[in-house]
Structure formats: C-alpha cells, structure tokens
Design a protein around this motif. Structure first.
Motif, PDB file in Angstrom:
ATOM      1  N   TYR A   1      -9.183  -0.197  -0.672  1.00 60.92           N
ATOM      2  CA  TYR A   1      -8.433   0.529  -0.399  1.00 60.92           C
ATOM      3  C   TYR A   1      -8.432   2.510  -1.090  1.00 60.92           C
TER       4      TYR A   1
ATOM      5  N   ASP B   1      -8.678  -5.786  -1.398  1.00 56.71           N
ATOM      6  CA  ASP B   1      -8.291  -5.047  -0.298  1.00 56.71           C
ATOM      7  C   ASP B   1      -8.092  -3.886  -1.571  1.00 56.71           C
TER       8      ASP B   1
ATOM      9  N   LEU C   1       0.835  -0.973   0.426  1.00 57.39           N
ATOM     10  CA  LEU C   1       0.276  -0.707   0.398  1.00 57.39           C
ATOM     11  C   LEU C   1       1.249   1.578  -0.232  1.00 57.39           C
TER      12      LEU C   1
END
Length: 216
Positions: free
Chosen positions: A163, A159, A131
C-alpha cells in the motif's frame, strides 16, 4: 540482523541494496498481541518469544503516546458457529468474539481513542478498516509489532509495503512460536519490503520526532 552468509548471497542477487528509511508521520501497529497468544492458559499463549515481544513493545507504545502518534491494534476473533474461520490449518475458532482470549494483552493494553480492529485472517489490512485509519491521518510510516513473525506479522508487513507505506519492524517487538521461523522471516522481509531495526533505533526516531496531536 544476523545470517551474514545468506545476506551476502541475497545482496549478490540484488536484494537489500537500500534502506526504506523513516517518514514524517508514523503510526504504531500492534498485530494480535492478545491473551490467546500471551496468556499461559491457552495452548498458543505459552511461548516466551511472544511474551517478550509484547513486553518490549510497551516501551515504544509509551513513546508513541507521549508523541501523540496514532496507535492501532488488531485482534483475531470468530463467530461461535465457525462461519468465518476460513481454512486455517490450525484450530483457531475457539478465539470467539467477546471472549477473554480475544482481549488485548495486559502488557500493552489500549487506552481511550486507540482503535482495536477485529480481523479474521493474517494481514492486519485484509477485510479491515486499518488502511482507512492510516490514510485518513496521512500516515507515511507504519511501525509493525506483534505476533507471529512468520504469519500475521509478515502478512501485515507485505500489505503495508504494497500500500506504499514505509514499513519499519523493531526486531525485538515481534515474536514467533520458533526462533528459526522468526529469524528467517525477518531476514527475508528486511531484504525485500521493510527495515528491520533494533528497537532502540526505532525508539530514538520516536523520541526525536516533532509531531502535532493526532486523534483517531
């Protein structure tokens, strides 16, 4: 995508009504294309669907490098003492850190400047720096490739979506142990979280993209 009958049922329920679309600053994510899953010498590496997915991804990898688009790899690997293997329902502790099984597959070997991120669990994002690598470069689109479709790829797609990234999945560039689980999971994420597209459509996007050099 196939399964048109099921797709109609999903659409009637309100799923899959719009496309995610491409952004302006993509990154290519290769999830667990490593020897453990592509080499015949390992029990998890004999599957032709995963081998083919790695080979198909090589074309997108070359385009990403040509356009100076960030490329990030993940691989799984564990301590010799099994402290970090968690509660997997399969014996995965033999993929030890530093072993041949943990090395990136020859079809898509990294070059200098392309980070190879160690992970322990399904998602490329969980407990890793992925990330941070993406947000530091202000990436808005994550192109997810890798294996397996129903496991680590699906977890990474969810995910990525969670995000806030536009998430794109080149259909030929992900693979699973069984075609049924591959098809079912791509159908589902395409209805909810990501655009599952033919590889050639993703390649055309990369070819048309104008970028400035990006380094990690």
């Amino acid at each position: 995508m196939h399964m048109t009958g099921k797709q109609a049922v999903y659409q009637q329920a309100g799923y899959g009504q719009k496309q995610v679309g491409f952004g302006e600053k993509p990154a290519l994510l290769l999830v667990d294309f490593q020897q453990a899953f592509t080499s015949d010498q390992y029990p998890t590496g004999k599957n032709p669907f995963i081998k083919q997915a790695a080979a198909e991804t090589a074309e997108l990898l070359a385009l990403a490098r040509e356009k100076d688009i960030p490329v990030i790899y993940t691989v799984v690997g564990y301590r010799d003492d099994d402290w970090d293997t968690g509660n997997w329902k399969t014996d995965i502790g033999w993929i030890t850190i530093g072993s041949h099984a943990m090395e990136v597959s020859t079809e898509v070997e990294p070059i200098a400047g392309e980070p190879v991120v160690l992970k322990k669990y399904p998602s490329a994002f969980f407990g890793t720096e992925v990330l941070s690598l993406l947000t530091t470069k202000q990436i808005d689109t994550v192109i997810v490739t890798g294996c397996t479709t129903s496991g680590c790829v699906r977890a990474s797609i969810i995910d990525s979506f969670s995000y806030g990234f536009k998430t794109i999945v080149p259909e030929e560039c992900v693979g699973d142990q069984a075609k049924e689980s591959h098809d079912a999971n791509l159908f589902d994420v395409n209805a909810r979280y990501a655009d599952v597209l033919p590889k050639e459509q993703v390649a055309a996007y990369l070819k048309a993209l104008k970028t400035t050099p990006i380094t990690l």
